[in-house]
Design an enzyme around this catalytic site. Structure first.
Site, PDB file in Angstrom:
ATOM      1  N   GLU A 194     -70.829 -29.908 -27.363  1.00 20.20           N
ATOM      2  CA  GLU A 194     -71.236 -31.548 -26.586  1.00 20.20           C
ATOM      3  C   GLU A 194     -69.952 -32.259 -26.483  1.00 20.20           C
ATOM      4  O   GLU A 194     -69.322 -32.007 -27.479  1.00 20.20           O
ATOM      5  CB  GLU A 194     -72.153 -32.143 -27.190  1.00 20.20           C
ATOM      6  CG  GLU A 194     -72.851 -33.241 -26.147  1.00 20.20           C
ATOM      7  CD  GLU A 194     -73.623 -34.131 -27.014  1.00 20.20           C
ATOM      8  OE1 GLU A 194     -73.368 -34.725 -27.856  1.00 20.20           O
ATOM      9  OE2 GLU A 194     -73.549 -34.961 -25.850  1.00 20.20           O
TER      10      GLU A 194
ATOM     11  N   ARG B 212     -71.434 -26.173 -42.704  1.00 20.65           N
ATOM     12  CA  ARG B 212     -70.424 -26.902 -41.934  1.00 20.65           C
ATOM     13  C   ARG B 212     -68.642 -26.596 -42.857  1.00 20.65           C
ATOM     14  O   ARG B 212     -69.046 -27.028 -44.513  1.00 20.65           O
ATOM     15  CB  ARG B 212     -70.850 -27.380 -41.573  1.00 20.65           C
ATOM     16  CG  ARG B 212     -71.303 -29.198 -42.633  1.00 20.65           C
ATOM     17  CD  ARG B 212     -71.229 -30.356 -41.942  1.00 20.65           C
ATOM     18  NE  ARG B 212     -70.532 -30.902 -40.535  1.00 20.65           N
ATOM     19  CZ  ARG B 212     -71.822 -30.876 -39.314  1.00 20.65           C
ATOM     20  NH1 ARG B 212     -72.787 -30.590 -39.384  1.00 20.65           N
ATOM     21  NH2 ARG B 212     -71.812 -30.835 -38.590  1.00 20.65           N
TER      22      ARG B 212
ATOM     23  N   LYS C  59     -68.297 -36.745 -35.900  1.00 23.97           N
ATOM     24  CA  LYS C  59     -68.263 -37.500 -34.316  1.00 23.97           C
ATOM     25  C   LYS C  59     -67.531 -38.850 -34.594  1.00 23.97           C
ATOM     26  O   LYS C  59     -66.714 -39.558 -33.893  1.00 23.97           O
ATOM     27  CB  LYS C  59     -68.760 -37.039 -33.447  1.00 23.97           C
ATOM     28  CG  LYS C  59     -67.791 -35.693 -33.262  1.00 23.97           C
ATOM     29  CD  LYS C  59     -68.855 -35.093 -31.697  1.00 23.97           C
ATOM     30  CE  LYS C  59     -68.640 -33.994 -31.323  1.00 23.97           C
ATOM     31  NZ  LYS C  59     -69.581 -33.781 -30.470  1.00 23.97           N
TER      32      LYS C  59
END
Length: 681
Positions: A83, A323, A333
């Site tokens: 994104e 992850r 983020k």
RNA sequence: UGGGGUAUGGUGUAACGGUAGCACGAGUGACUCUGACUCACUUAGUCUAGGUUCAAAUCCUAGUACCCCAACCA
């Protein structure tokens, strides 16, 4: 519900013709089993089974004839779907390495796709930065023939909004979606508990009415938040994601890619599977937290296919992996954005940031990052990787590739009392040979091998046009006044200190043996200058054999140095880890508390090897990337040459450098077992 | 409390019912014109408790610990 044909997970398949007795069986050549990660095992299984197994294509079929060299091979098509709401970090780098690596390994394709379904959070700046970072990392999605051969293209989820809208109407018509007029707040209140079902008063609204309202939503007749399109799945599911999730929300907001064409935007769960489906993705690889979304991924695609005979849409397989977590680092983020916005760092590309742009500016090589990702592997187990593993990968790379230089960070003046003077009374200047990189042989080998792709073909300074390395040695000036590192002299040395001290002899790298005969001090007692003598017979750095053939005398330490008259002043930025705790925020709950106040030290008057002033360069490379619409993105990447400052570490030329004034970033230190021992005492 | 995941040396990762291996780290030593690099050796592990089996990290049962899930974020 997953496809009946979807094997749940990685259970490796024996190759059909594998000997039942295994590698240890007598008569078999000693096999060296290459262990595969769980993703590769799943892919192998897909290839070996499924409707096209007979043709070698397994579950996903073969590449068509139009694919040229790839035609007939089993289809493997991956993607990186960020994104565009932030800069890429090291965790995204792992995903790129994984997805691109799989495409490469299986002769498949790799797409970059922006998952731009929320115009409120996304910006063009992020789109550009992500394209730049993915290319730099070597994840080549381009199809223009200038990159590698695995590019599948650059796409935007927003390109599929029209198709998704059609499918949404189809679901309404099939009775699988409805317009709900509950506010976000009300939906939340009616969400239920793990054991109590949710409720919605609009669930049984007639199909025609939902269709009409949905069209009104699209036409802009309703304000933000007034209604949503919801999937009619299961209000009582213990998996909350299935309690009639929202498919579309109203957002009267301009989109960075589609402008004002839409005022309703699809939600992730509704959109993501279709994005993969439209692009023909075979393996939709994501992180673990999406595992409980997989039933939706499958449900939406199956709902579109429901009742279709032969025009079913492609149904990729979602697979989740753990992850990347790194010690002393955050990969969120939101938190990274905080650091930038609160000006705790100089920007997204601050060399202390775990962003791809930060790592690039600091001097990490893309090859090193890829090696690191290979090294740590991929599994479904949550883990935390030591930050030092990343640093080791960086050291390992530059040890083989970085030219050497001698620079003094904290200078201490050395005067050689017996150094000769010329007729005019000035100290003689000699030009000595300096080895550019002691691993030249290996380097030559490396250079002939495959290099990682970089923008403009410049993967590293060594392969860049105008590479500073032209021969294995160069000349360095030497005179009677030098700078050495303050740490390399002690008036009263502790045990096992091999460096310069009164009466002790050391070697100056590639120059002469040197012995300390005295020191000058200022009024406060600080040492201002060290007086030494040199042994002319040791020119080049080696002592001759004794007169009767005795072995040459040895010294225990070799110091780096720079001629005082020739040294160039430069700025050097010493970075330490950005957080002082392994898991930032764990103790206090606020990661800001664990910021390392000493993560940056600026040295403005380092004494640099004069060679660097002309040789060290900062490069700016541009490349045009063309997306699926024929639009051109001009991508600019900049990175500086990386050198090893001998005995200190690897240093990269920073973008702040100007003609005549160099700025270096310390990329990573060398290992220092002396410092380690000293710290232990 | 409901659901979904994951447990192998200090860390990361192999094993697919048949010798618990590899890498990093750590320790010791060798080598060395970078206290770097390189090399050699050493170190240390199957979450717990039962069960099946000639044989279990692997299969079964019951626990324990940790992660994720109730945005109109992705």
């Amino acid at each position: 519900m997953p496809d009946a044909s979807s094997p749940k997970f990685a259970r490796p398949l024996l190759a059909p013709d594998a000997p039942a007795s295994g590698p240890g069986a007598p008569g078999n050549p000693p096999e060296t089993p290459v262990s595969k990660n769980f993703l590769e095992q799943i892919i192998d299984e897909h290839i070996a089974s499924g409707p096209n197994a007979g043709a070698g294509g397994g579950r996903w079929g073969n590449w068509p004839a139009s694919e040229g060299w790839r035609a007939g091979k089993p289809r493997v098509h991956t993607r990186f779907p960020p994104e565009p709401n932030g800069y890429m970090h090291v965790g995204h780098a792992k995903s790129v390495c994984l997805n691109f690596g799989l495409a490469k390994k299986y002769d498949g394709k790799f797409n970059l796709r922006f998952d731009d379904t929320n115009p409120a959070k996304e910006e063009q700046e992020y789109v550009d930065s992500i394209i730049r970072d993915v290319i730099w990392l070597g994840g080549d999605f381009t199809t223009d023939g200038k990159g590698g051969k695995h590019g599948g293209g650059l796409f935007y989820a927003s390109d599929y909004f029209g198709k998704m809208y059609e499918w949404a109407e189809e679901l309404i018509t099939k009775g699988r979606a409805y317009v709900c007029e509950l506010s976000a707040d009300e939906v939340s209140k009616r969400r239920g508990t793990p054991t109590q079902p949710a409720t919605s008063p609009h669930r049984d609204r007639p199909i025609e009415e939902s269709l009409r309202l949905f069209r009104e939503m699209k036409a802009g007749k309703h304000p933000n938040g007034s209604m949503t399109l919801r999937a009619k799945i299961d209000l009582a599911s213990p998996n909350f994601n299935l309690r009639d999730p929202v498919m579309y929300r109203i957002l009267h907001e301009s989109h960075q890619h589609t402008g004002n064409a839409w005022c309703i935007y699809p939600m992730y769960d509704w959109a993501h599977g279709f994005e993969d489906s439209i692009e023909g993705i075979t393996h939709s690889i994501c992180t673990l937290e999406f595992e409980i979304h997989r039933p939706l991924y499958d449900w939406f695609i199956q709902s579109v296919n429901l009742g279709r005979a032969d025009n079913k849409i492609h149904h990729p397989q979602q697979i989740e992996f753990a992850r990347l977590n790194l010690t002393y680092t955050i990969t969120s983020k939101r938190k990274l954005l905080d650091l930038v916005e609160q000006k705790r760092v100089s920007g997204w590309d601050d060399p202390r940031m775990p962003t791809v742009s930060g790592m690039r500016r600091r001097g990490y090589a893309p090859e090193a990052i890829r090696n690191f990702c290979d090294d740590i592997g991929v599994t479904r187990q949550e883990s935390v990787i030591d930050f030092t593993r990343l640093e080791n990968a960086v050291r390992d790379h530059w040890n083989k590739h970085a030219p050497r230089a001698m620079c003094v960070l904290r200078p201490l003046k050395v005067v050689i009392d017996n150094w000769p003077k010329d007729a005019s009374g000035k100290p003689v200047v000699e030009h000595l040979d300096f080895v550019m990189n002691p691993e030249t042989a290996e380097r030559a080998k490396e250079a002939s091998g495959e290099r990682g792709p970089g923008i403009g073909g410049a993967a590293s300074p060594l392969t860049a046009p105008g590479s500073p390395i032209t021969s294995s040695t160069r000349k360095i000036p030497f005179t009677g006044e030098l700078f050495i590192e303050r740490d390399d002299f002690m008036e009263v040395p502790p045990k096992k200190f091999f460096r310069l001290s009164p009466g002790n002899e050391v070697r100056l790298r590639w120059a002469y043996f040197l012995k300390c005969v005295g020191v000058d001090k200022d009024a406060a007692g600080n040492i201002t200058c060290v007086h030494c003598t040199y042994d002319p017979a040791t020119k080049g750095g080696d002592a001759p054999p004794g007169p009767n053939g005795e072995p040459p005398r040895k010294v225990k330490a070799t110091l780096h140095w720079v001629s005082a008259a020739h040294a160039v002043d430069g700025e050097v930025r010493l970075f330490d880890r950005i957080f002082k705790e392994e898991e930032p925020g764990k103790r206090t709950g606020n990661y800001i508390d664990d910021l390392n106040p000493a993560s940056l030290e600026v040295i403005t008057d380092a004494k640099l090897d004069p060679y660097l002033i002309n040789a060290a360069k900062h490069h700016t490379n541009t490349r045009d990337i063309i997306d699926g619409h024929g639009r051109t993105h001009k991508i600019v990447t900049s990175n500086g040459d990386v050198y090893q400052f001998e005995r200190l570490g690897y240093f990269s030329v920073d973008a702040d450098s100007k003609p005549g004034k160099l700025v270096f970033n310390r990329t990573v230190t060398l290992k220092d077992s002396w410092a380690k021992d000293a710290a232990k005492q």
